[in-house]
Design an enzyme around this catalytic site. Sequence first.
Site, PDB file in Angstrom:
ATOM      1  N   CYS A 290      66.590 110.941   2.396  1.00 11.54           N
ATOM      2  CA  CYS A 290      67.674 111.721   3.201  1.00 11.54           C
ATOM      3  C   CYS A 290      68.868 112.794   2.955  1.00 11.54           C
ATOM      4  O   CYS A 290      69.092 113.239   3.968  1.00 11.54           O
ATOM      5  CB  CYS A 290      67.674 110.857   4.289  1.00 11.54           C
ATOM      6  SG  CYS A 290      69.086 109.199   3.967  1.00 11.54           S
TER       7      CYS A 290
ATOM      8  N   HIS B 263      85.264 105.377   8.970  1.00  9.50           N
ATOM      9  CA  HIS B 263      84.150 105.605   8.990  1.00  9.50           C
ATOM     10  C   HIS B 263      83.247 105.482   8.158  1.00  9.50           C
ATOM     11  O   HIS B 263      82.738 105.736   6.963  1.00  9.50           O
ATOM     12  CB  HIS B 263      84.350 107.135   9.214  1.00  9.50           C
ATOM     13  CG  HIS B 263      82.880 107.692   9.549  1.00  9.50           C
ATOM     14  ND1 HIS B 263      82.126 107.897  11.278  1.00  9.50           N
ATOM     15  CD2 HIS B 263      81.987 108.664   8.099  1.00  9.50           C
ATOM     16  CE1 HIS B 263      81.091 108.552  10.554  1.00  9.50           C
ATOM     17  NE2 HIS B 263      81.008 109.117   9.334  1.00  9.50           N
TER      18      HIS B 263
ATOM     19  N   HIS C 146      75.642 106.137   9.764  1.00  3.67           N
ATOM     20  CA  HIS C 146      76.159 106.567  11.170  1.00  3.67           C
ATOM     21  C   HIS C 146      74.162 105.621  11.164  1.00  3.67           C
ATOM     22  O   HIS C 146      73.357 105.584  10.255  1.00  3.67           O
ATOM     23  CB  HIS C 146      74.871 108.081  12.289  1.00  3.67           C
ATOM     24  CG  HIS C 146      75.938 108.740  12.065  1.00  3.67           C
ATOM     25  ND1 HIS C 146      76.824 109.359  11.542  1.00  3.67           N
ATOM     26  CD2 HIS C 146      76.811 108.748  13.375  1.00  3.67           C
ATOM     27  CE1 HIS C 146      78.232 110.293  12.100  1.00  3.67           C
ATOM     28  NE2 HIS C 146      77.562 109.610  13.280  1.00  3.67           N
TER      29      HIS C 146
ATOM     30  N   ASP D 197      64.635 104.882  13.398  1.00  6.74           N
ATOM     31  CA  ASP D 197      63.704 105.448  12.427  1.00  6.74           C
ATOM     32  C   ASP D 197      62.823 104.532  11.141  1.00  6.74           C
ATOM     33  O   ASP D 197      62.928 105.234   9.926  1.00  6.74           O
ATOM     34  CB  ASP D 197      63.458 106.659  12.493  1.00  6.74           C
ATOM     35  CG  ASP D 197      65.053 107.143  11.581  1.00  6.74           C
ATOM     36  OD1 ASP D 197      65.591 106.050  11.043  1.00  6.74           O
ATOM     37  OD2 ASP D 197      65.420 108.691  11.512  1.00  6.74           O
TER      38      ASP D 197
ATOM     39  N   ARG E 298      67.785 102.016  10.069  1.00 11.78           N
ATOM     40  CA  ARG E 298      68.237 103.192   9.051  1.00 11.78           C
ATOM     41  C   ARG E 298      69.599 103.995   9.077  1.00 11.78           C
ATOM     42  O   ARG E 298      70.191 104.466   9.624  1.00 11.78           O
ATOM     43  CB  ARG E 298      67.007 104.554   8.904  1.00 11.78           C
ATOM     44  CG  ARG E 298      67.791 105.082   7.606  1.00 11.78           C
ATOM     45  CD  ARG E 298      66.905 106.777   7.554  1.00 11.78           C
ATOM     46  NE  ARG E 298      67.133 107.555   9.003  1.00 11.78           N
ATOM     47  CZ  ARG E 298      67.870 108.183   9.054  1.00 11.78           C
ATOM     48  NH1 ARG E 298      68.467 109.196   8.481  1.00 11.78           N
ATOM     49  NH2 ARG E 298      67.278 109.319  10.187  1.00 11.78           N
TER      50      ARG E 298
ATOM     51  N   CYS F 111      72.113 105.150   7.729  1.00 10.90           N
ATOM     52  CA  CYS F 111      72.570 106.241   6.864  1.00 10.90           C
ATOM     53  C   CYS F 111      73.726 106.278   6.307  1.00 10.90           C
ATOM     54  O   CYS F 111      75.297 106.724   7.713  1.00 10.90           O
ATOM     55  CB  CYS F 111      72.394 107.361   7.526  1.00 10.90           C
ATOM     56  SG  CYS F 111      72.153 109.134   6.756  1.00 10.90           S
TER      57      CYS F 111
END
Length: 128
Positions: A63, A100, A103, A107, A115, A117
Amino acid sequence: MRKEHKDKLKNKLDETSYEVIVNKGTERPHSGQYNLHFEDGTYTCKSCGAALFTSDSKFDAHCGWPSFDRAIAGDTVKEVFDDSHGMRRTEVVCAQCEGHLGHVFNDGPTETGQRYCINSVSLDFQGK
């Protein structure tokens, strides 16, 4: 994130890390130093140093960002509803400093189905 912590980070972090960690930005896909990084060790929060993920939980999701199937412990990251940019997502922040990270999506290819990410610029790495 508390204002005094934001002010400290302004002097500690580079511009891109600050934008992502404090202002909830995102690094460009496939640009992060930890995207295709698979050494043994621990990924920590660049803002406060808290241990977040281990190399055992990392996988290549293709990704463009480092992906993990679980955090080190249930209380090292917090999940927050995020409806910015016209999307409904779950934001991941450091539980210690609320910086931060990225996310989490449902999936993932492992038994957790998760996951995480995560932006490379939100992380540091400590090898074994």
